[in-house]
Design an enzyme around this catalytic site. Sequence first.
Site, PDB file in Angstrom:
ATOM      1  N   HIS A 161      74.777 -53.936 -50.063  1.00 27.58           N
ATOM      2  CA  HIS A 161      75.531 -53.623 -48.854  1.00 27.58           C
ATOM      3  C   HIS A 161      74.593 -53.030 -47.804  1.00 27.58           C
ATOM      4  O   HIS A 161      73.430 -52.714 -48.082  1.00 27.58           O
ATOM      5  CB  HIS A 161      76.636 -52.606 -49.154  1.00 27.58           C
ATOM      6  CG  HIS A 161      76.112 -51.247 -49.509  1.00 27.58           C
ATOM      7  ND1 HIS A 161      75.511 -50.967 -50.727  1.00 27.58           N
ATOM      8  CD2 HIS A 161      76.056 -50.078 -48.809  1.00 27.58           C
ATOM      9  CE1 HIS A 161      75.129 -49.714 -50.764  1.00 27.58           C
ATOM     10  NE2 HIS A 161      75.438 -49.148 -49.604  1.00 27.58           N
TER      11      HIS A 161
ATOM     12  N   ASP B  43      74.859 -49.881 -44.630  1.00 26.34           N
ATOM     13  CA  ASP B  43      75.682 -48.724 -44.288  1.00 26.34           C
ATOM     14  C   ASP B  43      76.299 -48.895 -42.902  1.00 26.34           C
ATOM     15  O   ASP B  43      75.631 -49.340 -41.960  1.00 26.34           O
ATOM     16  CB  ASP B  43      74.861 -47.440 -44.327  1.00 26.34           C
ATOM     17  CG  ASP B  43      74.503 -47.025 -45.744  1.00 26.34           C
ATOM     18  OD1 ASP B  43      75.001 -47.653 -46.698  1.00 26.34           O
ATOM     19  OD2 ASP B  43      73.720 -46.068 -45.900  1.00 26.34           O
TER      20      ASP B  43
ATOM     21  N   HIS C  22      70.856 -52.964 -49.319  1.00 26.78           N
ATOM     22  CA  HIS C  22      70.359 -52.218 -50.469  1.00 26.78           C
ATOM     23  C   HIS C  22      71.441 -52.152 -51.546  1.00 26.78           C
ATOM     24  O   HIS C  22      72.612 -52.460 -51.304  1.00 26.78           O
ATOM     25  CB  HIS C  22      69.896 -50.817 -50.061  1.00 26.78           C
ATOM     26  CG  HIS C  22      70.911 -50.000 -49.331  1.00 26.78           C
ATOM     27  ND1 HIS C  22      71.250 -50.234 -48.005  1.00 26.78           N
ATOM     28  CD2 HIS C  22      71.666 -48.937 -49.718  1.00 26.78           C
ATOM     29  CE1 HIS C  22      72.167 -49.361 -47.609  1.00 26.78           C
ATOM     30  NE2 HIS C  22      72.438 -48.563 -48.642  1.00 26.78           N
TER      31      HIS C  22
ATOM     32  N   ARG D  81      73.093 -41.078 -63.180  1.00 25.95           N
ATOM     33  CA  ARG D  81      72.422 -40.843 -61.914  1.00 25.95           C
ATOM     34  C   ARG D  81      73.393 -40.206 -60.936  1.00 25.95           C
ATOM     35  O   ARG D  81      74.581 -40.572 -60.906  1.00 25.95           O
ATOM     36  CB  ARG D  81      71.885 -42.160 -61.348  1.00 25.95           C
ATOM     37  CG  ARG D  81      71.161 -42.049 -60.008  1.00 25.95           C
ATOM     38  CD  ARG D  81      70.663 -43.419 -59.549  1.00 25.95           C
ATOM     39  NE  ARG D  81      69.855 -43.342 -58.338  1.00 25.95           N
ATOM     40  CZ  ARG D  81      70.314 -43.460 -57.100  1.00 25.95           C
ATOM     41  NH1 ARG D  81      71.621 -43.655 -56.905  1.00 25.95           N
ATOM     42  NH2 ARG D  81      69.502 -43.397 -56.068  1.00 25.95           N
TER      43      ARG D  81
END
Length: 352
Positions: free
Chosen positions: A225, A227, A281, A292
């Site tokens: 995607h 941002d 990304h 994570r």
Amino acid sequence: MEVDPPFHETYKALFPDFMNCITGSDHKKPNSMIEEYKLPLIDLSHLMMSNPDDQYHKEVMKESCIREIVDAASNWGFFEVVNHGIPEQVLKCMKHEQKKVFHQPFLEKSQKNVLNLSPNSYRWGNPKATCLNQLSWSEAIHISLTDISKMNNTKYNNLRLAMEEFSNRAFSLAKHLAEILAGNLGLRSSYFEENCPPNSSYVRLNRYPPCPHSSKLQMFGLVPHTDSDFLSVVCQDQVGGLQLFKDGRWVAVKPNPKALVINVGDLFQALSNGVYKSIRHRVVASSGESERFSAAYFYCPNNDAKIESCSHRQTSLYRHFTFREYKSQIQKDVQDTGDKVGLPRFQTSIFL
């Protein structure tokens, strides 16, 4: 009680197509070689040097730092910053509190209004997914700054305080960087002051639990995607997984928990007429035991802010639009296709 969301039970209909997804361009086997890169690292202390005895040296270092920021935004779309003005204790507190809330039982986290937030603030997976390519093996708390103050549940009071402190500091950092990038474009200095009040932005807390399927298939912790903001400020841990699509291929980002990650969003790519790059990304789900965590601040304008490409080029690559229009189009595309389309919806004919 179980902490992880019920990915298997909820998305079991997608798993019969498991082997078909291997042929997808975004799904390569985990043993495929993906080169690891370090992002450009920028020391922001050079922007705030205050030595009256050496004004010339101060200005030289400041201009050098500005060039580094502009070059990274133009060529990478991503960079890391140190000496950024957000105290380490603020970041540690944010990490500690988000771990506490994500380690609560899933049934509690998913209860409506348990955090006194807007609907869908707590989210996981992708309810619109029609294939594994669209499934994010993660959970998140995505909240507008106006909603943070509404978190009056005593149990999560420390989380509220940590989010407020992090967002206040990240706002100042993002605004400063945005004004530097805008200055390079010749945009009026008051643009962000007028269009990006503190309460128009968002904070997102992410947890990426280990995925048992990652040994057979590269599953996404967060699907590919871009941002939908001007700039993102991201605090991540030492567990890797972030990847960028650069120069026609996916590359892994070497984690640096001592630095903050800054990335350009769609609105700045449109505002800069393509000078700054909003890079696609993703986060790859871990096949090991490590979970994570990351926290992101999204620097956004108010809904009526007009995004108009600057005149660096004779022809604008994107038509004018408001942030409200942009968000509405994204919601429609996700509803219709299960995925975000983004800036291509707003390209002018010269770009088609």
